[in-house]
Design a protein around this motif. Sequence first.
Motif, PDB file in Angstrom:
ATOM      1  N   CYS A  43       0.881  -1.280   0.074  1.00 58.03           N
ATOM      2  CA  CYS A  43      -0.067  -0.075   0.069  1.00 58.03           C
ATOM      3  C   CYS A  43       0.858   1.138   0.138  1.00 58.03           C
ATOM      4  O   CYS A  43       1.675   1.356   0.933  1.00 58.03           O
ATOM      5  CB  CYS A  43      -0.878  -0.017   1.233  1.00 58.03           C
ATOM      6  N   PRO A  44       0.392   1.940  -0.945  1.00 62.10           N
ATOM      7  CA  PRO A  44       1.336   3.371  -0.918  1.00 62.10           C
ATOM      8  C   PRO A  44       1.121   4.345   0.265  1.00 62.10           C
ATOM      9  O   PRO A  44       2.064   5.107   0.496  1.00 62.10           O
ATOM     10  CB  PRO A  44       0.980   4.055  -2.299  1.00 62.10           C
ATOM     11  N   PHE A  45       0.179   4.163   0.962  1.00 64.55           N
ATOM     12  CA  PHE A  45      -0.167   5.099   1.931  1.00 64.55           C
ATOM     13  C   PHE A  45       0.876   4.486   3.052  1.00 64.55           C
ATOM     14  O   PHE A  45       1.250   5.661   4.035  1.00 64.55           O
ATOM     15  CB  PHE A  45      -1.531   4.758   2.775  1.00 64.55           C
ATOM     16  N   LEU A  46       1.620   3.703   3.280  1.00 64.82           N
ATOM     17  CA  LEU A  46       2.501   3.233   4.154  1.00 64.82           C
ATOM     18  C   LEU A  46       3.975   3.829   3.574  1.00 64.82           C
ATOM     19  O   LEU A  46       4.561   4.246   4.590  1.00 64.82           O
ATOM     20  CB  LEU A  46       2.632   1.726   4.314  1.00 64.82           C
ATOM     21  N   TRP A  47       4.195   3.564   2.475  1.00 63.58           N
ATOM     22  CA  TRP A  47       5.610   3.819   1.982  1.00 63.58           C
ATOM     23  C   TRP A  47       5.844   5.039   1.339  1.00 63.58           C
ATOM     24  O   TRP A  47       6.976   5.602   1.155  1.00 63.58           O
ATOM     25  CB  TRP A  47       5.991   2.707   1.046  1.00 63.58           C
ATOM     26  N   ALA A  48       4.875   5.506   0.331  1.00 69.51           N
ATOM     27  CA  ALA A  48       5.196   6.759  -0.428  1.00 69.51           C
ATOM     28  C   ALA A  48       5.160   7.990   0.312  1.00 69.51           C
ATOM     29  O   ALA A  48       4.323   8.481   1.122  1.00 69.51           O
ATOM     30  CB  ALA A  48       4.081   6.669  -1.649  1.00 69.51           C
ATOM     31  N   ARG A  49       5.939   8.828   0.001  1.00 75.31           N
ATOM     32  CA  ARG A  49       6.030  10.300   0.449  1.00 75.31           C
ATOM     33  C   ARG A  49       4.939  11.034   0.020  1.00 75.31           C
ATOM     34  O   ARG A  49       4.552  10.741  -1.340  1.00 75.31           O
ATOM     35  CB  ARG A  49       7.355  10.854   0.204  1.00 75.31           C
ATOM     36  N   PRO A  50       4.789  12.541   0.361  1.00 80.35           N
ATOM     37  CA  PRO A  50       3.561  13.188   0.015  1.00 80.35           C
ATOM     38  C   PRO A  50       3.821  13.619  -1.280  1.00 80.35           C
ATOM     39  O   PRO A  50       3.050  13.870  -2.051  1.00 80.35           O
ATOM     40  CB  PRO A  50       3.677  14.260   0.835  1.00 80.35           C
ATOM     41  N   ASP A  51       5.248  13.815  -1.806  1.00 80.87           N
ATOM     42  CA  ASP A  51       5.194  14.392  -3.130  1.00 80.87           C
ATOM     43  C   ASP A  51       5.262  13.291  -4.290  1.00 80.87           C
ATOM     44  O   ASP A  51       5.466  13.767  -5.516  1.00 80.87           O
ATOM     45  CB  ASP A  51       6.587  14.868  -3.197  1.00 80.87           C
ATOM     46  N   GLY A  52       4.917  11.985  -3.920  1.00 78.43           N
ATOM     47  CA  GLY A  52       4.479  11.045  -4.801  1.00 78.43           C
ATOM     48  C   GLY A  52       5.619  10.120  -5.271  1.00 78.43           C
ATOM     49  O   GLY A  52       5.634   9.232  -6.214  1.00 78.43           O
ATOM     50  N   LEU A  53       6.958  10.244  -4.883  1.00 79.88           N
ATOM     51  CA  LEU A  53       8.134   9.689  -5.069  1.00 79.88           C
ATOM     52  C   LEU A  53       8.080   8.487  -3.968  1.00 79.88           C
ATOM     53  O   LEU A  53       8.063   8.777  -2.469  1.00 79.88           O
ATOM     54  CB  LEU A  53       9.238  10.285  -4.944  1.00 79.88           C
ATOM     55  N   VAL A  54       8.429   7.297  -4.396  1.00 73.69           N
ATOM     56  CA  VAL A  54       8.711   6.277  -3.386  1.00 73.69           C
ATOM     57  C   VAL A  54      10.136   6.415  -2.789  1.00 73.69           C
ATOM     58  O   VAL A  54      11.279   6.953  -3.338  1.00 73.69           O
ATOM     59  CB  VAL A  54       8.918   4.938  -4.172  1.00 73.69           C
TER      60      VAL A  54
END
Length: 86
Positions: A43-54
């Motif tokens: 899930c990107p809610f756990l790992w992705a930063r707010p700027d959209g980059l992993v």
Amino acid sequence: MRLLMWVLTLGFAFGAMGLWLDGAFLGARLVALGLGTLAFLACPFLWARPDGLVPDELAVPGKARLMLALALLFCGPLLLPWQLWL
């Protein structure tokens, strides 16, 4: 990369729900539990930063990303009901 993470999350989650409800083979609930865990971890809610980059630890470079996509494509049949093929 965030889009790929969403696709994996939804694929794992729907696969887990289908196996949990249908349970067509012995051990389907165990596989569904594993897929649910993978959906949670992807899930990107756990790992992705707010700027959209992993984050850099999860970022995969170009050629490795292609190989990972091919591995995911060719491993798809492993999730199908292979017991019916025997």
